[in-house]
Write a protein that holds these residues in place. Structure first.
Motif, PDB file in Angstrom:
ATOM      1  N   THR A  68       0.873  -1.485  -0.111  1.00  0.00           N
ATOM      2  CA  THR A  68       0.085  -0.019  -0.098  1.00  0.00           C
ATOM      3  C   THR A  68       0.849   1.358   0.160  1.00  0.00           C
ATOM      4  O   THR A  68       0.668   2.203  -0.584  1.00  0.00           O
ATOM      5  N   SER A  69       2.068   1.250   0.887  1.00  0.00           N
ATOM      6  CA  SER A  69       2.906   2.134   0.867  1.00  0.00           C
ATOM      7  C   SER A  69       3.544   2.550  -0.668  1.00  0.00           C
ATOM      8  O   SER A  69       3.685   3.630  -0.846  1.00  0.00           O
ATOM      9  N   LEU A  70       3.872   1.627  -1.360  1.00  0.00           N
ATOM     10  CA  LEU A  70       4.429   1.607  -2.487  1.00  0.00           C
ATOM     11  C   LEU A  70       3.195   2.138  -3.645  1.00  0.00           C
ATOM     12  O   LEU A  70       3.948   3.093  -4.324  1.00  0.00           O
ATOM     13  N   GLU A  71       2.196   1.757  -3.682  1.00  0.00           N
ATOM     14  CA  GLU A  71       1.139   2.274  -4.494  1.00  0.00           C
ATOM     15  C   GLU A  71       0.736   3.807  -4.274  1.00  0.00           C
ATOM     16  O   GLU A  71       0.860   4.502  -5.196  1.00  0.00           O
ATOM     17  N   VAL A  72       0.907   4.067  -2.969  1.00  0.00           N
ATOM     18  CA  VAL A  72       0.874   5.456  -2.717  1.00  0.00           C
ATOM     19  C   VAL A  72       1.936   6.243  -3.372  1.00  0.00           C
ATOM     20  O   VAL A  72       1.972   7.404  -3.949  1.00  0.00           O
ATOM     21  N   SER A  73       3.011   5.790  -3.178  1.00  0.00           N
ATOM     22  CA  SER A  73       4.265   6.450  -3.668  1.00  0.00           C
ATOM     23  C   SER A  73       4.167   6.627  -5.085  1.00  0.00           C
ATOM     24  O   SER A  73       4.626   7.672  -5.622  1.00  0.00           O
ATOM     25  N   VAL A  74       4.119   5.344  -5.746  1.00  0.00           N
ATOM     26  CA  VAL A  74       4.080   5.643  -7.245  1.00  0.00           C
ATOM     27  C   VAL A  74       2.663   6.537  -7.613  1.00  0.00           C
ATOM     28  O   VAL A  74       3.033   7.496  -8.823  1.00  0.00           O
ATOM     29  N   SER A  75       1.605   6.594  -7.169  1.00  0.00           N
ATOM     30  CA  SER A  75       0.594   7.547  -7.307  1.00  0.00           C
ATOM     31  C   SER A  75       1.221   8.816  -7.243  1.00  0.00           C
ATOM     32  O   SER A  75       0.871   9.804  -8.129  1.00  0.00           O
ATOM     33  N   ASN A  76       1.884   9.254  -6.083  1.00  0.00           N
ATOM     34  CA  ASN A  76       2.308  10.543  -6.146  1.00  0.00           C
ATOM     35  C   ASN A  76       3.436  10.869  -7.216  1.00  0.00           C
ATOM     36  O   ASN A  76       3.522  11.864  -7.713  1.00  0.00           O
ATOM     37  N   LEU A  77       4.343   9.810  -7.667  1.00  0.00           N
ATOM     38  CA  LEU A  77       5.253  10.159  -8.736  1.00  0.00           C
ATOM     39  C   LEU A  77       4.559  10.535  -9.997  1.00  0.00           C
ATOM     40  O   LEU A  77       4.917  11.245 -10.620  1.00  0.00           O
ATOM     41  N   ARG A  78       3.330   9.702 -10.245  1.00  0.00           N
ATOM     42  CA  ARG A  78       2.631   9.928 -11.405  1.00  0.00           C
ATOM     43  C   ARG A  78       2.142  11.244 -11.498  1.00  0.00           C
ATOM     44  O   ARG A  78       2.142  12.090 -12.366  1.00  0.00           O
ATOM     45  N   GLY A  79       1.706  12.062 -10.360  1.00  0.00           N
ATOM     46  CA  GLY A  79       0.921  13.246  -9.971  1.00  0.00           C
ATOM     47  C   GLY A  79       2.151  14.218 -10.425  1.00  0.00           C
ATOM     48  O   GLY A  79       2.141  15.385 -11.288  1.00  0.00           O
ATOM     49  N   GLU A  80       3.230  14.040  -9.488  1.00  0.00           N
ATOM     50  CA  GLU A  80       4.684  14.913  -9.995  1.00  0.00           C
ATOM     51  C   GLU A  80       5.063  14.810 -11.327  1.00  0.00           C
ATOM     52  O   GLU A  80       5.340  15.916 -11.866  1.00  0.00           O
ATOM     53  N   MET A  81       4.996  13.898 -12.094  1.00  0.00           N
ATOM     54  CA  MET A  81       5.394  13.808 -13.528  1.00  0.00           C
ATOM     55  C   MET A  81       4.354  14.398 -14.337  1.00  0.00           C
ATOM     56  O   MET A  81       4.698  15.053 -15.171  1.00  0.00           O
ATOM     57  N   ALA A  82       3.304  14.303 -14.141  1.00  0.00           N
ATOM     58  CA  ALA A  82       2.224  14.877 -14.921  1.00  0.00           C
ATOM     59  C   ALA A  82       2.291  16.529 -14.835  1.00  0.00           C
ATOM     60  O   ALA A  82       2.040  17.338 -15.723  1.00  0.00           O
ATOM     61  N   SER A  83       2.627  17.020 -13.461  1.00  0.00           N
ATOM     62  CA  SER A  83       2.874  18.434 -13.264  1.00  0.00           C
ATOM     63  C   SER A  83       4.000  18.893 -13.888  1.00  0.00           C
ATOM     64  O   SER A  83       4.204  20.006 -14.458  1.00  0.00           O
ATOM     65  N   LEU A  84       5.194  18.082 -14.007  1.00  0.00           N
ATOM     66  CA  LEU A  84       6.549  18.294 -14.981  1.00  0.00           C
ATOM     67  C   LEU A  84       6.265  18.550 -16.238  1.00  0.00           C
ATOM     68  O   LEU A  84       6.575  19.211 -17.049  1.00  0.00           O
ATOM     69  N   HIS A  85       5.194  17.539 -16.874  1.00  0.00           N
ATOM     70  CA  HIS A  85       4.841  17.641 -18.101  1.00  0.00           C
ATOM     71  C   HIS A  85       4.196  18.884 -18.479  1.00  0.00           C
ATOM     72  O   HIS A  85       4.585  19.653 -19.534  1.00  0.00           O
ATOM     73  N   GLY A  86       3.296  19.422 -17.464  1.00  0.00           N
ATOM     74  CA  GLY A  86       2.648  20.671 -17.593  1.00  0.00           C
ATOM     75  C   GLY A  86       3.649  21.838 -17.610  1.00  0.00           C
ATOM     76  O   GLY A  86       3.553  22.991 -18.468  1.00  0.00           O
ATOM     77  N   ASP A  87       4.735  21.787 -16.730  1.00  0.00           N
ATOM     78  CA  ASP A  87       5.839  22.870 -16.861  1.00  0.00           C
ATOM     79  C   ASP A  87       6.522  22.735 -18.021  1.00  0.00           C
ATOM     80  O   ASP A  87       6.706  23.700 -18.319  1.00  0.00           O
TER      81      ASP A  87
END
Length: 85
Positions: A39-58
C-alpha cells in the motif's frame, strides 16, 4: 501399555497441528506486513505519477514561452536586418 500407544499418536498429531498453526500465524503476520508495504508503494507511485504530470505541464508551458521568445527575436532580427545570409 495400550493407553500409552493411543496417547502417543494423539500427542504427535496435536504437536504437528500446533506447529502448523504457529507457521500460519507467522505467515499471517508476514502477509499483513507485505500488504502494508505494498500500500505504501502504491501511494508513492501515485504521488510520482502526479509529480510527473505536473512536470509535463511545466515543460509545455516553458516550450510555449520559448516559442514566443523565438518569434520576438526573429522579429527584432528582421527589423535590425541581422538575419543570416
Amino acid at each position: 501399555m495400550l493407553k500409552i500407544m493411543v496417547d502417543g499418536p494423539d500427542n504427535l498429531v496435536l504437536e504437528h497441528l500446533q506447529h502448523i498453526r504457529a507457521g500460519m500465524d507467522e505467515m499471517r503476520d508476514d502477509m499483513r506486513d507485505v500488504k502494508r508495504r505494498l500500500t505504501s508503494l502504491e501511494v508513492s507511485v501515485s504521488n510520482l505519477r502526479g509529480e510527473m504530470a505536473s512536470l509535463h505541464g511545466d515543460f509545455a508551458g516553458q516550450s510555449g514561452r520559448i516559442d514566443r521568445i523565438e518569434t520576438r527575436l526573429q522579429r527584432i532580427e528582421r527589423r535590425l536586418e541581422l538575419h543570416d545570409a
